[in-house]
Design an enzyme around this catalytic site. Structure first.
Site, PDB file in Angstrom:
ATOM      1  N   GLU A 146       0.868  -1.186   0.000  1.00  0.00           N
ATOM      2  CA  GLU A 146       0.000   0.000   0.000  1.00  0.00           C
ATOM      3  C   GLU A 146       0.901   1.230   0.000  1.00  0.00           C
ATOM      4  O   GLU A 146       2.119   1.119   0.199  1.00  0.00           O
ATOM      5  CB  GLU A 146      -0.944  -0.024   1.207  1.00  0.00           C
ATOM      6  CG  GLU A 146      -2.065  -1.040   1.047  1.00  0.00           C
ATOM      7  CD  GLU A 146      -3.081  -0.986   2.171  1.00  0.00           C
ATOM      8  OE1 GLU A 146      -4.168  -0.464   1.933  1.00  0.00           O
ATOM      9  OE2 GLU A 146      -2.781  -1.446   3.273  1.00  0.00           O
ATOM     10  N   HIS A 206      -9.275   9.571   2.450  1.00  0.00           N
ATOM     11  CA  HIS A 206      -8.876   8.474   1.564  1.00  0.00           C
ATOM     12  C   HIS A 206      -9.156   8.904   0.132  1.00  0.00           C
ATOM     13  O   HIS A 206     -10.242   9.392  -0.173  1.00  0.00           O
ATOM     14  CB  HIS A 206      -9.654   7.207   1.916  1.00  0.00           C
ATOM     15  CG  HIS A 206      -9.031   5.957   1.359  1.00  0.00           C
ATOM     16  ND1 HIS A 206      -8.962   5.702   0.019  1.00  0.00           N
ATOM     17  CD2 HIS A 206      -8.433   4.906   1.975  1.00  0.00           C
ATOM     18  CE1 HIS A 206      -8.345   4.539  -0.173  1.00  0.00           C
ATOM     19  NE2 HIS A 206      -8.007   4.036   1.006  1.00  0.00           N
ATOM     20  N   ARG A 238      -1.332   9.336   1.107  1.00  0.00           N
ATOM     21  CA  ARG A 238      -2.756   9.597   0.858  1.00  0.00           C
ATOM     22  C   ARG A 238      -3.116  11.064   0.716  1.00  0.00           C
ATOM     23  O   ARG A 238      -3.953  11.425  -0.097  1.00  0.00           O
ATOM     24  CB  ARG A 238      -3.579   9.039   2.022  1.00  0.00           C
ATOM     25  CG  ARG A 238      -3.784   7.595   1.887  1.00  0.00           C
ATOM     26  CD  ARG A 238      -4.650   7.051   2.987  1.00  0.00           C
ATOM     27  NE  ARG A 238      -4.584   5.609   2.817  1.00  0.00           N
ATOM     28  CZ  ARG A 238      -5.103   4.730   3.631  1.00  0.00           C
ATOM     29  NH1 ARG A 238      -5.747   5.144   4.697  1.00  0.00           N
ATOM     30  NH2 ARG A 238      -4.994   3.456   3.396  1.00  0.00           N
ATOM     31  N   HIS A 275     -11.706   9.606   6.220  1.00  0.00           N
ATOM     32  CA  HIS A 275     -11.476   8.185   6.448  1.00  0.00           C
ATOM     33  C   HIS A 275     -11.029   7.858   7.873  1.00  0.00           C
ATOM     34  O   HIS A 275     -11.441   6.852   8.447  1.00  0.00           O
ATOM     35  CB  HIS A 275     -10.414   7.727   5.446  1.00  0.00           C
ATOM     36  CG  HIS A 275     -10.110   6.266   5.469  1.00  0.00           C
ATOM     37  ND1 HIS A 275     -11.066   5.298   5.235  1.00  0.00           N
ATOM     38  CD2 HIS A 275      -8.949   5.584   5.699  1.00  0.00           C
ATOM     39  CE1 HIS A 275     -10.508   4.095   5.305  1.00  0.00           C
ATOM     40  NE2 HIS A 275      -9.241   4.241   5.602  1.00  0.00           N
ATOM     41  N   ARG A 301      -1.474   8.897   9.070  1.00  0.00           N
ATOM     42  CA  ARG A 301      -1.315   7.467   9.372  1.00  0.00           C
ATOM     43  C   ARG A 301      -0.835   6.684   8.152  1.00  0.00           C
ATOM     44  O   ARG A 301      -1.368   6.852   7.044  1.00  0.00           O
ATOM     45  CB  ARG A 301      -2.653   6.888   9.847  1.00  0.00           C
ATOM     46  CG  ARG A 301      -2.636   5.393  10.089  1.00  0.00           C
ATOM     47  CD  ARG A 301      -3.983   4.944  10.583  1.00  0.00           C
ATOM     48  NE  ARG A 301      -5.016   5.143   9.594  1.00  0.00           N
ATOM     49  CZ  ARG A 301      -5.438   4.206   8.739  1.00  0.00           C
ATOM     50  NH1 ARG A 301      -4.916   2.996   8.762  1.00  0.00           N
ATOM     51  NH2 ARG A 301      -6.390   4.471   7.875  1.00  0.00           N
TER      52      ARG A 301
HETATM   53  P1  FAD Z   1     -14.349   0.577  15.587  1.00  0.00           P
HETATM   54  O1  FAD Z   1     -14.003  -0.686  14.937  1.00  0.00           O
HETATM   55  O2  FAD Z   1     -14.883   1.674  14.749  1.00  0.00           O
HETATM   56  O3  FAD Z   1     -15.403   0.246  16.720  1.00  0.00           O
HETATM   57  C1  FAD Z   1     -16.042   1.275  17.446  1.00  0.00           C
HETATM   58  C2  FAD Z   1     -17.044   0.652  18.380  1.00  0.00           C
HETATM   59  O4  FAD Z   1     -17.517   1.634  19.284  1.00  0.00           O
HETATM   60  C3  FAD Z   1     -18.281   0.084  17.707  1.00  0.00           C
HETATM   61  O5  FAD Z   1     -18.591  -1.134  18.308  1.00  0.00           O
HETATM   62  C4  FAD Z   1     -19.368   1.118  18.004  1.00  0.00           C
HETATM   63  O6  FAD Z   1     -20.670   0.595  18.079  1.00  0.00           O
HETATM   64  C5  FAD Z   1     -18.925   1.577  19.373  1.00  0.00           C
HETATM   65  N1  FAD Z   1     -19.421   2.886  19.779  1.00  0.00           N
HETATM   66  C6  FAD Z   1     -19.187   4.090  19.204  1.00  0.00           C
HETATM   67  N2  FAD Z   1     -19.801   5.053  19.910  1.00  0.00           N
HETATM   68  C7  FAD Z   1     -20.427   4.445  20.945  1.00  0.00           C
HETATM   69  C8  FAD Z   1     -21.244   4.898  22.013  1.00  0.00           C
HETATM   70  N3  FAD Z   1     -21.548   6.189  22.184  1.00  0.00           N
HETATM   71  N4  FAD Z   1     -21.747   3.984  22.871  1.00  0.00           N
HETATM   72  C9  FAD Z   1     -21.476   2.663  22.720  1.00  0.00           C
HETATM   73  N5  FAD Z   1     -20.693   2.192  21.741  1.00  0.00           N
HETATM   74  C10 FAD Z   1     -20.182   3.063  20.868  1.00  0.00           C
HETATM   75  N6  FAD Z   1      -7.363   0.236   8.922  1.00  0.00           N
HETATM   76  C11 FAD Z   1      -6.380  -0.661   8.651  1.00  0.00           C
HETATM   77  O7  FAD Z   1      -5.421  -0.785   9.417  1.00  0.00           O
HETATM   78  N7  FAD Z   1      -6.465  -1.432   7.531  1.00  0.00           N
HETATM   79  C12 FAD Z   1      -7.500  -1.354   6.652  1.00  0.00           C
HETATM   80  O8  FAD Z   1      -7.536  -2.082   5.674  1.00  0.00           O
HETATM   81  C13 FAD Z   1      -8.521  -0.410   6.918  1.00  0.00           C
HETATM   82  N8  FAD Z   1      -9.572  -0.276   6.073  1.00  0.00           N
HETATM   83  C14 FAD Z   1     -10.607   0.535   6.426  1.00  0.00           C
HETATM   84  C15 FAD Z   1     -11.731   0.571   5.615  1.00  0.00           C
HETATM   85  C16 FAD Z   1     -12.826   1.336   5.985  1.00  0.00           C
HETATM   86  C17 FAD Z   1     -14.043   1.359   5.108  1.00  0.00           C
HETATM   87  C18 FAD Z   1     -12.784   2.092   7.179  1.00  0.00           C
HETATM   88  C19 FAD Z   1     -13.956   2.917   7.595  1.00  0.00           C
HETATM   89  C20 FAD Z   1     -11.648   2.084   7.976  1.00  0.00           C
HETATM   90  C21 FAD Z   1     -10.559   1.304   7.614  1.00  0.00           C
HETATM   91  N9  FAD Z   1      -9.414   1.253   8.409  1.00  0.00           N
HETATM   92  C22 FAD Z   1      -8.417   0.363   8.097  1.00  0.00           C
HETATM   93  C23 FAD Z   1      -9.370   1.940   9.690  1.00  0.00           C
HETATM   94  C24 FAD Z   1      -9.708   0.937  10.805  1.00  0.00           C
HETATM   95  O9  FAD Z   1     -10.699   0.058  10.333  1.00  0.00           O
HETATM   96  C25 FAD Z   1     -10.196   1.605  12.069  1.00  0.00           C
HETATM   97  O10 FAD Z   1      -9.340   2.654  12.429  1.00  0.00           O
HETATM   98  C26 FAD Z   1     -10.236   0.607  13.217  1.00  0.00           C
HETATM   99  O11 FAD Z   1     -10.973  -0.531  12.839  1.00  0.00           O
HETATM  100  C27 FAD Z   1     -10.863   1.241  14.442  1.00  0.00           C
HETATM  101  O12 FAD Z   1     -11.063   0.247  15.403  1.00  0.00           O
HETATM  102  P2  FAD Z   1     -11.689   0.647  16.794  1.00  0.00           P
HETATM  103  O13 FAD Z   1     -11.779  -0.599  17.598  1.00  0.00           O
HETATM  104  O14 FAD Z   1     -10.945   1.784  17.370  1.00  0.00           O
HETATM  105  O15 FAD Z   1     -13.146   1.204  16.431  1.00  0.00           O
HETATM  106  C1  SIN Z   2      -7.600   0.631   2.351  1.00  0.00           C
HETATM  107  O1  SIN Z   2      -7.840  -0.548   2.182  1.00  0.00           O
HETATM  108  O2  SIN Z   2      -7.297   1.404   1.451  1.00  0.00           O
HETATM  109  C2  SIN Z   2      -7.697   1.185   3.728  1.00  0.00           C
HETATM  110  C3  SIN Z   2      -6.459   0.907   4.458  1.00  0.00           C
HETATM  111  C4  SIN Z   2      -6.338   1.781   5.664  1.00  0.00           C
HETATM  112  O3  SIN Z   2      -7.103   2.713   5.851  1.00  0.00           O
HETATM  113  O4  SIN Z   2      -5.418   1.535   6.447  1.00  0.00           O
END
Ligand code: FAD
Ligand code: SIN
Length: 530
Positions: free
Chosen positions: A113, A228, A274, A335, A370
Site C-alpha cells: 500500500e 482516503h 494519501r 477516512h 497514518r
Molecule cells: P471501531 O471498529 O470503529 O469500533 C467502534 C465501536 O464503538 C463500535 O462497536 C461502536 O458501536 C462503538 N461505539 C461508538 N460510539 C459508541 C457509544 N456512544 N456507545 C457505545 N458504543 C459506541 N485500517 C487498517 O489498518 N487497515 C484497513 O484495511 C482499513 N480499512 C478501512 C476501511 C474502511 C471502510 C474504514 C472505515 C476504515 C478502515 N481502516 C483500516 C481503519 C480501521 O478500520 C479503524 O481505524 C479501526 O478498525 C478502528 O477500530 P476501533 O476498535 O478503534 O473502532
Molecule cells: C484501504 O484498504 O485502502 C484502507 C487501508 C487503511 O485505511 O489503512
C-alpha cells in the site's frame, strides 16, 4: 434509574475494545457495549489489511521508518516502536486463535500500500480483513463466561467524580441507565461521520472523544483528518471504499479525460502518501471541471481481480460497475482521525480509571498522517496494552463500592424533533466537508467557526434519542477540529492550509485540547526530540 455493576466496562466492540476485553475477561466481570449490532464499526469494513513486519524481506526497523516518514515528523517515536515491535506477536496470537490470512502456497501473502517500502500488508478473504479480525475476536470473547455484551446501547456520558471515572450513563430504547465499573476502557472508534463524504459507518460520530472532552480529558492532534483518495462516486451508490491495495496491485488514476495524472504530482505516482493523492485528485477535478476521477484496473487480469478483491468486485457490480472492464468513478472522502483522547503507551488518560485505545485514542503513533493499514495493528497492540494496564490498575480496588456514585434523575430532555436533528446533522456534515476538509484556509475555517455558533445550544441539551446524542457529540467535535485547524498555521501531514502551504514550525508540536468552562482551549506540547 437502573444501575448495573461490573468490574470492567468496555465502550466499543471493534478491534481495540475486543482485544482489551480479552485481557480483562479472565479476571472479572466485563461488559462490552456497542451502539449498534456487535459487529457494526470501522473494523468490520476494513479492507486493505493489517501491516506487520513478518515477511522475509521486511524488518521492524523498516516498518518503524515508514511509519515515521508517513507521520511527517509528528509521530511519538516510542509509540511507533511499541507498535512495530509488538505487532508480530499480536498477529501470531491472532493466527493461533483461528485468523485465516491469505496465503501464497504455504506462506502468508503480503500486499503493498502507499508509503510502504515493503510488501507488508496481510489480508484476509482478499479484501475483508477487518471482518476476519472481528470474527476471530468475537469467537474468542465468547469463550469467556465473564463477558456480557450489550448491543444497541449508546454511552452518553462518562460518570466522573473527583477526576475518577466510575462508569458511564447509557441510553437504551430511550431509557437512561448507569453502568458502574472499577475501570472503563473507551474504544468507540473514529469520527468520519462529521464529514458529508466519508468511508466510515454511521456509528463513527466521535462519541468517545466528545464524552472524554466533556469529562475534562485531554484530546490531542484533532486537526489531523486523513482523507482516503479513492471512494466510489456514483449516483445512488454508497460511499464505498476502493482499497488502496488496488493501487498497490497496479490500479491507475485517470482524470475525466482518461489521462493519467499522478506521475505529475509525486515520484511515487499512485502510491504517494494519501494526503498528496487526495489533493492531486481535487486539483484534477478543479482543472477538468469533473466531480470525480477514475480508478482504472482494466489492464489487470480479470480473474486475478475477482479473486483478490471479491467484496469490492461484487459490491461495484451491484451498481452496474464491472471493475474488470469499466473505469470506476472515485473521489476522496474522510477516512480516519489521527487525533483523539490523549493517552500514554498503556492507554491511560489524565482521568483516573479511564483508559482509551484504538481510533478514539491518540498515543501519537500516527503523527500527522497514518501509514496505511497501521490502525488495525494499533487496535490489537494498544487494545492489549490498555487491557493489561487497566487490570493492574483495578487491583487497587478491593471491593466494588461507589460511595460517590452519581445518578441522573429528573433530567429534562431536548424537544428537538428528529427531523430537525437530521437537518442540522446534514448541514453540519456539509459545512465540515466544504470548509474544514482536504484544503483549508483562514477564511473557510472562520466561516465554519461562525456557522457552528448557530448550533451552540446543542451543547446545553440532553437527548434521549441516539441521533440527538450523536449530533451533540458531532457538534462538539466539529468545534474542536475547527479550532485546532485554525490554530495550526502551517501544512503538515494531512492538515493542509492553502494560506500556509509549508511546514513552518522549527520544532514539531502537538495540539493539546481541553475544555475551559464551555470553551475549547488549544495549546501546544512539543514532541520529544530524539
Ligand atoms: P471501531 O471498529 O470503529 O469500533 C467502534 C465501536 O464503538 C463500535 O462497536 C461502536 O458501536 C462503538 N461505539 C461508538 N460510539 C459508541 C457509544 N456512544 N456507545 C457505545 N458504543 C459506541 N485500517 C487498517 O489498518 N487497515 C484497513 O484495511 C482499513 N480499512 C478501512 C476501511 C474502511 C471502510 C474504514 C472505515 C476504515 C478502515 N481502516 C483500516 C481503519 C480501521 O478500520 C479503524 O481505524 C479501526 O478498525 C478502528 O477500530 P476501533 O476498535 O478503534 O473502532
Ligand atoms: C484501504 O484498504 O485502502 C484502507 C487501508 C487503511 O485505511 O489503512
Amino acid at each position: 434509574m437502573e444501575e448495573v455493576y461490573t468490574d470492567f466496562l468496555i465502550i466499543g466492540g471493534g478491534v481495540a475494545g475486543l482485544r482489551g476485553a480479552i485481557e480483562l475477561a479472565p479476571y472479572g466481570d466485563v461488559i462490552v457495549i456497542t451502539k449498534d449490532m456487535p459487529t457494526e464499526g470501522s473494523t468490520e469494513y476494513a479492507q486493505g489489511g493489517i501491516a506487520v513486519a513478518l515477511s522475509d524481506e521486511d524488518e521492524v526497523g523498516i516498518h518503524f521508518h515508514d511509519t515515521i516518514k508517513a507521520g511527517d515528523g509528528l509521530c511519538n517515536e516510542d509509540a511507533v516502536r511499541v507498535l512495530v515491535e509488538e505487532g508480530p506477536a499480536r498477529i501470531i496470537e491472532l493466527i493461533e486463535w483461528g485468523a485465516e490470512f491469505d496465503k501464497e502456497g504455504s506462506k502468508l501473502a503480503f500486499t503493498l500500500e502507499a508509503a510502504h517500502s515493503r510488501r507488508r500488508v496481510l489480508h484476509a478473504h482478499g479484501d475483508s480483513t477487518g471482518k476476519e479480525l472481528e470474527r476471530v475476536l468475537i469467537n474468542k470473547i465468547k469463550t469467556f463466561p465473564s463477558v456480557k455484551r450489550f448491543p444497541f446501547c449508546t454511552a452518553i456520558d462518562l460518570i466522573v467524580s473527583e477526576n475518577r471515572c466510575i462508569g458511564a450513563f447509557i441510553l437504551r430504547n430511550s431509557q437512561v441507565f448507569a453502568i458502574y465499573a472499577k475501570v472503563t476502557l473507551l474504544a468507540t472508534g473514529g469520527a468520519g461521520q462529521l464529514f458529508s463524504r466519508t468511508t466510515n459507518p454511521s456509528v463513527a460520530t466521535g462519541d468517545g472523544m466528545a464524552m472524554a472532552f466533556r469529562a475534562k480529558a485531554f484530546l490531542q492532534d484533532m486537526e489531523f483528518i486523513q482523507f482516503h483518495p479513492t471512494v466510489l462516486y456514483a449516483p445512488s451508490a454508497p460511499q464505498f471504499l476502493l482499497s488502496e491495495a488496488m493501487r498497490g496491485e497496479g490500479a491507475i488514476l485517470k482524470n475525466i479525460f482518461h489521462e493519467r495524472f499522478m506521475d505529475k504530482y509525486h515520484p511515487d505516482a499512485e502510491l504517494a502518501p494519501r494526503d498528496i493523492v487526495s489533493r492531486a485528485i481535487i486539483s484534477e477535478m478543479v482543472k477538468t471541471g469533473g466531480s470525480h476521477v477514475y480508478l482504472d484496473l482494466t489492464h489487470l487480469d480479470p480473474d486475478f481481480l475477482k479473486n483478490r478483491f471479491p467484496r469490492i468486485y461484487s459490491t461495484c457490480l451491484q451498481y452496474d460497475i464491472n471493475i474488470t472492464k469499466d473505469l470506476i468513478p472515485v473521489s476522496p472522502a474522510a477516512h480516519y482521525i489521527m487525533g483523539g483522547v490523549k493517552t500514554d503507551l498503556d492507554g491511560k488518560t489524565n482521568i483516573e480509571s479511564l483508559f482509551a485505545a484504538g481510533e478514539v485514542a491518540c498515543t501519537g503513533v500516527h503523527g500527522a498522517n497514518r501509514l496505511a493499514s497501521n490502525s488495525l495493528l494499533e487496535g490489537l497492540v494498544y487494545g492489549y496494552r490498555a487491557g493489561k494496564a487497566a487490570l493492574e490498575f483495578s487491583k487497587d480496588f478491593k471491593n466494588l463500592s461507589f460511595p460517590m456514585k452519581l445518578t441522573k434523575n429528573n433530567i429534562k430532555y431536548s424537544s428537538l424533533s428528529l427531523q430537525k436533528i437530521e437537518e442540522i446533522r446534514t448541514s453540519l456534515r456539509r459545512l465540515m466537508w466544504e470548509r474544514v476538509g482536504i484544503i483549508r484556509c483562514i477564511d473557510s475555517l472562520n466561516i465554519a467557526k461562525n456557522t457552528l455558533l448557530e448550533w451552540q445550544d446543542l451543547e446545553n441539551n440532553n437527548f434521549n434519542l441516539r441521533r440527538g446524542v450523536e449530533l451533540k457529540n458531532m457538534f462538539t467535535l466539529a468545534k474542536i477540529i475547527t479550532e485546532a485547524a485554525l490554530k495550526r498555521e502551517e501544512s503538515i501531514g494531512a492538515h493542509y492550509r492553502s494560506d500556509y502551504p509549508m511546514k513552518t514550525s522549527s520544532v514539531t508540536k502537538h495540539s493539546l485540547i481541553n475544555k475551559k468552562n464551555s470553551d475549547v482551549e488549544v495549546s501546544w506540547i512539543q514532541e520529544k526530540q530524539k
